[in-house]
Write a protein that holds these residues in place. Structure first.
Motif, PDB file in Angstrom:
ATOM      1  N   ALA A 131       0.841  -1.197   0.000  1.00 40.92           N
ATOM      2  CA  ALA A 131       0.000   0.000   0.000  1.00 40.92           C
ATOM      3  C   ALA A 131       0.880   1.251   0.000  1.00 40.92           C
ATOM      4  O   ALA A 131       1.795   1.372   0.819  1.00 40.92           O
ATOM      5  CB  ALA A 131      -0.913   0.019   1.228  1.00 40.92           C
ATOM      6  N   GLU A 132       0.611   2.156  -0.936  1.00 37.87           N
ATOM      7  CA  GLU A 132       1.367   3.401  -1.009  1.00 37.87           C
ATOM      8  C   GLU A 132       1.046   4.288   0.196  1.00 37.87           C
ATOM      9  O   GLU A 132      -0.099   4.339   0.653  1.00 37.87           O
ATOM     10  CB  GLU A 132       1.025   4.151  -2.298  1.00 37.87           C
ATOM     11  N   HIS A 133       2.062   4.980   0.688  1.00 35.57           N
ATOM     12  CA  HIS A 133       1.909   5.890   1.824  1.00 35.57           C
ATOM     13  C   HIS A 133       2.696   7.160   1.565  1.00 35.57           C
ATOM     14  O   HIS A 133       3.698   7.142   0.850  1.00 35.57           O
ATOM     15  CB  HIS A 133       2.450   5.255   3.115  1.00 35.57           C
ATOM     16  N   ASP A 134       2.271   8.251   2.190  1.00 34.78           N
ATOM     17  CA  ASP A 134       3.077   9.458   2.221  1.00 34.78           C
ATOM     18  C   ASP A 134       4.302   9.132   3.082  1.00 34.78           C
ATOM     19  O   ASP A 134       4.160   8.770   4.246  1.00 34.78           O
ATOM     20  CB  ASP A 134       2.276  10.620   2.825  1.00 34.78           C
ATOM     21  N   LEU A 135       5.478   9.238   2.500  1.00 35.90           N
ATOM     22  CA  LEU A 135       6.688   8.787   3.172  1.00 35.90           C
ATOM     23  C   LEU A 135       6.936   9.535   4.486  1.00 35.90           C
ATOM     24  O   LEU A 135       7.202   8.909   5.514  1.00 35.90           O
ATOM     25  CB  LEU A 135       7.897   8.931   2.236  1.00 35.90           C
ATOM     26  N   ALA A 136       6.843  10.848   4.495  1.00 35.42           N
ATOM     27  CA  ALA A 136       7.109  11.621   5.715  1.00 35.42           C
ATOM     28  C   ALA A 136       6.115  11.260   6.819  1.00 35.42           C
ATOM     29  O   ALA A 136       6.507  11.073   7.977  1.00 35.42           O
ATOM     30  CB  ALA A 136       7.072  13.117   5.423  1.00 35.42           C
ATOM     31  N   ASP A 137       4.845  11.139   6.482  1.00 36.42           N
ATOM     32  CA  ASP A 137       3.829  10.769   7.466  1.00 36.42           C
ATOM     33  C   ASP A 137       4.092   9.370   8.020  1.00 36.42           C
ATOM     34  O   ASP A 137       4.025   9.151   9.229  1.00 36.42           O
ATOM     35  CB  ASP A 137       2.441  10.847   6.821  1.00 36.42           C
ATOM     36  N   TRP A 138       4.417   8.427   7.144  1.00 34.92           N
ATOM     37  CA  TRP A 138       4.641   7.045   7.568  1.00 34.92           C
ATOM     38  C   TRP A 138       5.843   6.943   8.501  1.00 34.92           C
ATOM     39  O   TRP A 138       5.769   6.309   9.540  1.00 34.92           O
ATOM     40  CB  TRP A 138       4.819   6.143   6.351  1.00 34.92           C
TER      41      TRP A 138
END
Length: 108
Positions: A43-50
């Motif tokens: 699942a794709e995620h916003d990298l900074a948020d993750w």
């Protein structure tokens, strides 16, 4: 057997593991290529948020058990205060400038 961080082959991935283990968010962010992306279990995620949620705000640590693909693929025990410890896989695409352009993780 855990691989010592100093012996990891890929310098960008070695710096990534060091930044995670020392809780150095700023140092971690400098390792990313512009527009870097990531996925967790497909699942794709916003990298900074993750990374804030799964690594830095939850005091994440990595213990690398195995590496392949020149050090760009890891099997590691990831531990954080939210989920405890789990066996994970990490795959990095390193851009020509030695920065991480893509990070994929998931349970191993």
């Amino acid at each position: 057997m855990t691989i010592q961080t100093a012996k990891q082959r890929d310098p960008a991935v070695r710096a990534f593991v060091t930044a995670v283990d020392s809780h150095d968010r700023e140092g971690f962010m400098t390792l990313l290529a512009p527009g870097a992306t990531m996925a967790d279990d497909g699942a794709e995620h916003d990298l900074a948020d993750w990374v804030d949620r799964e690594v830095f705000f939850s005091r994440g640590h990595l213990k690398v058990d195995n590496e392949s693909d020149g050090g760009r693929r890891l099997i590691a025990r990831h531990r954080n205060d939210a989920w405890g410890e789990m066996r994970t896989r990490w795959s990095s695409v390193v851009a020509e400038v030695g920065r991480i352009a893509r990070l994929e993780t998931g349970q191993a």
